[in-house]
Motif scaffolding. Structure first.
Motif, PDB file in Angstrom:
ATOM      1  N   TRP A  83      10.112  10.598 -50.343  1.00 52.31           N
ATOM      2  CA  TRP A  83       9.820   9.356 -51.052  1.00 52.31           C
ATOM      3  C   TRP A  83      10.389   9.373 -52.466  1.00 52.31           C
ATOM      4  CZ3 TRP A  83       7.365   5.372 -48.599  1.00 52.31           C
ATOM      5  CH2 TRP A  83       6.696   5.664 -47.401  1.00 52.31           C
ATOM      6  N   SER A  84      10.851   8.185 -52.875  1.00 51.77           N
ATOM      7  CA  SER A  84      11.226   7.954 -54.274  1.00 51.77           C
ATOM      8  C   SER A  84      10.629   6.614 -54.685  1.00 51.77           C
ATOM      9  CB  SER A  84      12.748   7.919 -54.453  1.00 51.77           C
ATOM     10  OG  SER A  84      13.323   9.168 -54.163  1.00 51.77           O
ATOM     11  N   ILE A  85      10.047   6.585 -55.893  1.00 51.91           N
ATOM     12  CA  ILE A  85       9.482   5.350 -56.430  1.00 51.91           C
ATOM     13  C   ILE A  85      10.302   4.957 -57.643  1.00 51.91           C
ATOM     14  CG2 ILE A  85       7.439   4.213 -57.328  1.00 51.91           C
ATOM     15  CD1 ILE A  85       7.199   5.088 -54.422  1.00 51.91           C
ATOM     16  N   LEU A  86      10.820   3.732 -57.621  1.00 51.43           N
ATOM     17  CA  LEU A  86      11.663   3.231 -58.691  1.00 51.43           C
ATOM     18  C   LEU A  86      10.972   2.074 -59.405  1.00 51.43           C
ATOM     19  CD1 LEU A  86      13.610   4.548 -56.497  1.00 51.43           C
ATOM     20  CD2 LEU A  86      15.394   3.086 -57.438  1.00 51.43           C
ATOM     21  N   THR A  87      11.185   1.980 -60.713  1.00 55.06           N
ATOM     22  CA  THR A  87      10.683   0.833 -61.478  1.00 55.06           C
ATOM     23  C   THR A  87      11.589  -0.368 -61.238  1.00 55.06           C
ATOM     24  OG1 THR A  87      11.992   1.370 -63.435  1.00 55.06           O
ATOM     25  CG2 THR A  87       9.821   2.399 -63.247  1.00 55.06           C
ATOM     26  N   GLY A  88      11.186  -1.501 -61.791  1.00 53.96           N
ATOM     27  CA  GLY A  88      11.999  -2.697 -61.639  1.00 53.96           C
ATOM     28  C   GLY A  88      13.378  -2.553 -62.244  1.00 53.96           C
ATOM     29  N   SER A  89      13.538  -1.661 -63.229  1.00 49.26           N
ATOM     30  CA  SER A  89      14.840  -1.432 -63.857  1.00 49.26           C
ATOM     31  C   SER A  89      15.645  -0.345 -63.164  1.00 49.26           C
ATOM     32  CB  SER A  89      14.645  -1.066 -65.331  1.00 49.26           C
ATOM     33  OG  SER A  89      13.851   0.103 -65.456  1.00 49.26           O
ATOM     34  N   GLY A  90      15.084   0.239 -62.083  1.00 47.31           N
ATOM     35  CA  GLY A  90      15.813   1.242 -61.316  1.00 47.31           C
ATOM     36  C   GLY A  90      15.561   2.680 -61.713  1.00 47.31           C
ATOM     37  N   ASP A  91      14.643   2.924 -62.640  1.00 49.68           N
ATOM     38  CA  ASP A  91      14.340   4.302 -63.037  1.00 49.68           C
ATOM     39  C   ASP A  91      13.409   4.956 -62.023  1.00 49.68           C
ATOM     40  OD1 ASP A  91      15.809   4.027 -65.412  1.00 49.68           O
ATOM     41  OD2 ASP A  91      14.093   3.110 -66.422  1.00 49.68           O
ATOM     42  N   VAL A  92      13.691   6.201 -61.668  1.00 48.06           N
ATOM     43  CA  VAL A  92      12.849   6.953 -60.738  1.00 48.06           C
ATOM     44  C   VAL A  92      11.653   7.514 -61.502  1.00 48.06           C
ATOM     45  CG1 VAL A  92      12.699   8.904 -59.153  1.00 48.06           C
ATOM     46  CG2 VAL A  92      14.799   7.546 -59.266  1.00 48.06           C
ATOM     47  N   VAL A  93      10.448   7.165 -61.066  1.00 49.18           N
ATOM     48  CA  VAL A  93       9.247   7.653 -61.746  1.00 49.18           C
ATOM     49  C   VAL A  93       8.509   8.703 -60.919  1.00 49.18           C
ATOM     50  CG1 VAL A  93       8.912   5.562 -63.093  1.00 49.18           C
ATOM     51  CG2 VAL A  93       7.863   5.734 -60.833  1.00 49.18           C
ATOM     52  N   SER A  94       8.811   8.791 -59.620  1.00 48.13           N
ATOM     53  CA  SER A  94       8.108   9.769 -58.781  1.00 48.13           C
ATOM     54  C   SER A  94       8.942  10.094 -57.544  1.00 48.13           C
ATOM     55  CB  SER A  94       6.739   9.223 -58.355  1.00 48.13           C
ATOM     56  OG  SER A  94       6.094  10.114 -57.459  1.00 48.13           O
ATOM     57  N   GLU A  95       8.897  11.361 -57.165  1.00 48.94           N
ATOM     58  CA  GLU A  95       9.530  11.813 -55.929  1.00 48.94           C
ATOM     59  C   GLU A  95       8.577  12.768 -55.219  1.00 48.94           C
ATOM     60  OE1 GLU A  95      14.306  11.671 -56.569  1.00 48.94           O
ATOM     61  OE2 GLU A  95      13.280  13.404 -57.439  1.00 48.94           O
ATOM     62  N   SER A  96       8.489  12.649 -53.900  1.00 51.47           N
ATOM     63  CA  SER A  96       7.578  13.488 -53.127  1.00 51.47           C
ATOM     64  C   SER A  96       8.028  13.532 -51.676  1.00 51.47           C
ATOM     65  CB  SER A  96       6.142  12.962 -53.215  1.00 51.47           C
ATOM     66  OG  SER A  96       6.083  11.629 -52.740  1.00 51.47           O
ATOM     67  N   VAL A  97       7.395  14.427 -50.909  1.00 48.48           N
ATOM     68  CA  VAL A  97       7.674  14.562 -49.477  1.00 48.48           C
ATOM     69  C   VAL A  97       6.340  14.645 -48.751  1.00 48.48           C
ATOM     70  CG1 VAL A  97       8.722  15.963 -47.671  1.00 48.48           C
ATOM     71  CG2 VAL A  97       9.873  15.735 -49.878  1.00 48.48           C
ATOM     72  N   GLY A  98       6.197  13.875 -47.676  1.00 48.45           N
ATOM     73  CA  GLY A  98       4.960  13.936 -46.900  1.00 48.45           C
ATOM     74  C   GLY A  98       4.748  12.672 -46.105  1.00 48.45           C
ATOM     75  N   ALA A  99       3.787  12.728 -45.180  1.00 48.28           N
ATOM     76  CA  ALA A  99       3.496  11.571 -44.340  1.00 48.28           C
ATOM     77  C   ALA A  99       2.800  10.471 -45.128  1.00 48.28           C
ATOM     78  CB  ALA A  99       2.638  12.000 -43.157  1.00 48.28           C
ATOM     79  N   PHE A 100       1.889  10.847 -46.037  1.00 44.99           N
ATOM     80  CA  PHE A 100       1.186   9.831 -46.835  1.00 44.99           C
ATOM     81  C   PHE A 100       0.809  10.397 -48.207  1.00 44.99           C
ATOM     82  CE2 PHE A 100      -1.226  11.411 -43.210  1.00 44.99           C
ATOM     83  CZ  PHE A 100      -2.154  12.227 -43.810  1.00 44.99           C
ATOM     84  N   PRO A 101       1.819  10.573 -49.082  1.00 44.40           N
ATOM     85  CA  PRO A 101       1.526  11.054 -50.443  1.00 44.40           C
ATOM     86  C   PRO A 101       0.730  10.018 -51.233  1.00 44.40           C
ATOM     87  CG  PRO A 101       3.795  10.328 -50.287  1.00 44.40           C
ATOM     88  CD  PRO A 101       3.248  10.295 -48.894  1.00 44.40           C
TER      89      PRO A 101
END
Length: 324
Positions: free
Chosen positions: A251-269
């Motif tokens: 998983w990668s979570i991006l802000t509206g401006s495209g910045d990555v704020v979180s990365e993780s691996v798993g079925a349901f982080p």
């Protein structure tokens, strides 16, 4: 505010700060400290006098503020010789913990330090050779603060997911504030010299951060609750709405401006995000799926990313409408 808690002169470098157990006067008092043994190893009297000096009873007490009541617990007293040792430090002669202290001291001069959490005061006293030694009162000019936080209007944040750091209100030349206390847990009383402090509250470990300035008054306990605009989310890659989460997903979570704020691996982080619009990107078996979603303060929820691109597009459009 609840009135209950005192700093005077600065503590010398030889005196390490001590954080005793929690002790406002309104809390249960502890037993009176036992008298310290006589200190026959030190005296500033003329060594040519043939008669050994007689120790005197010296009573010490500390106030949180001028004209306040004596502090009944949580104090650490230290008595030092005024003559530095071979290491250049003042020799520690006696200590006591609790409230007011009672020492047996040989006539002469001493440095007395009292610590109350991160507040303290130091005074040079003289025990007279003739007559009774007078009691000494030190004013700490200190108060206390107890911090807590909620998410949204009134959603309680689990204690394990919340922490505070307390900084000085003064900003140094490099733009940084000196750290006073780190990793303070909720509902913990921190005793500090009176003044203004800058508090940073962290909810989770991503971007839910709130800052606030808090005033500490001498003799008072300040209770402050900070409101986070954030929520806890659980990410899931599913074949259909409400379906079972697919394992081995990155998983990668991006802000509206495209910045990555979180990365993780798993079925349901699970993670905490500040209020706003984000894009969730899921990678599974060399395929990438993504959808936009909105975080609403205090509204903990699941964020489902679908294997069907059409469903992801519909979910993203819904998030956009919610943001508008």
């Amino acid at each position: 505010m609840r009135t209950t808690l005192p700093l005077g002169e600065a503590i010398p470098q030889q005196v390490p700060p001590v954080a005793p157990t929690d002790p406002f006067k309104s809390f249960p008092s502890v037993s009176t400290p036992q008298k310290m043994p006589k200190l026959n190893s030190f005296s500033t009297m003329n060594p040519e006098r043939p008669a050994a000096p007689v120790s005197k009873d010296v009573k010490l007490r500390a106030l949180l503020k001028q004209k306040g009541d004596p502090v009944e617990q949580g104090l650490v007293w230290r008595v030092f010789s005024p003559v530095p040792g071979s290491d250049g430090k003042l020799p520690l002669l006696a200590t006591s913990q609790g409230g007011s202290a009672d020492f047996q001291l040989i006539p002469g001069e001493y440095f007395v330090n009292v610590a109350f959490g991160r507040a303290g005061a130091t005074r040079k006293i003289r025990v007279p050779e003739n007559g009774e030694a007078e009691s000494q009162t030190l004013v700490l000019d200190a108060g206390g603060v107890m911090l807590n936080a909620v998410s949204g209007p009134d959603t309680k944040i689990p204690r394990t997911e919340l922490s505070f750091s307390i900084f000085s209100s003064e900003v140094k030349d490099d733009g940084e504030r000196p750290l006073v206390v780190a990793d303070v847990k909720p509902e913990t009383v921190v005793r500090l010299p009176s003044g203004t402090y800058h508090v940073v509250s962290n909810y989770g470990s991503v971007n839910a951060v709130i800052r606030a300035d808090i005033q500490i008054e001498a003799g008072k306990l300040t209770e402050a609750t900070i409101q986070h605009k954030a929520a806890k989310l659980t990410l899931k890659l599913v074949a259909e709405p409400g379906g079972e989460a697919i394992a081995d997903t990155a998983w990668s979570i991006l802000t509206g401006s495209g910045d990555v704020v979180s990365e993780s691996v798993g079925a349901f982080p699970t993670l905490v995000l500040a209020e706003g619009t984000y894009t969730a990107v899921a990678r599974n078996k060399d395929k990438i799926y993504q959808r936009d979603f909105t975080v609403t303060a205090g509204l903990n929820s699941d964020v489902e990313v679908y294997l069907d691109e059409k469903e992801n597009a519909e979910a993203s459009a819904k998030a956009a409408r919610a943001e508008d």
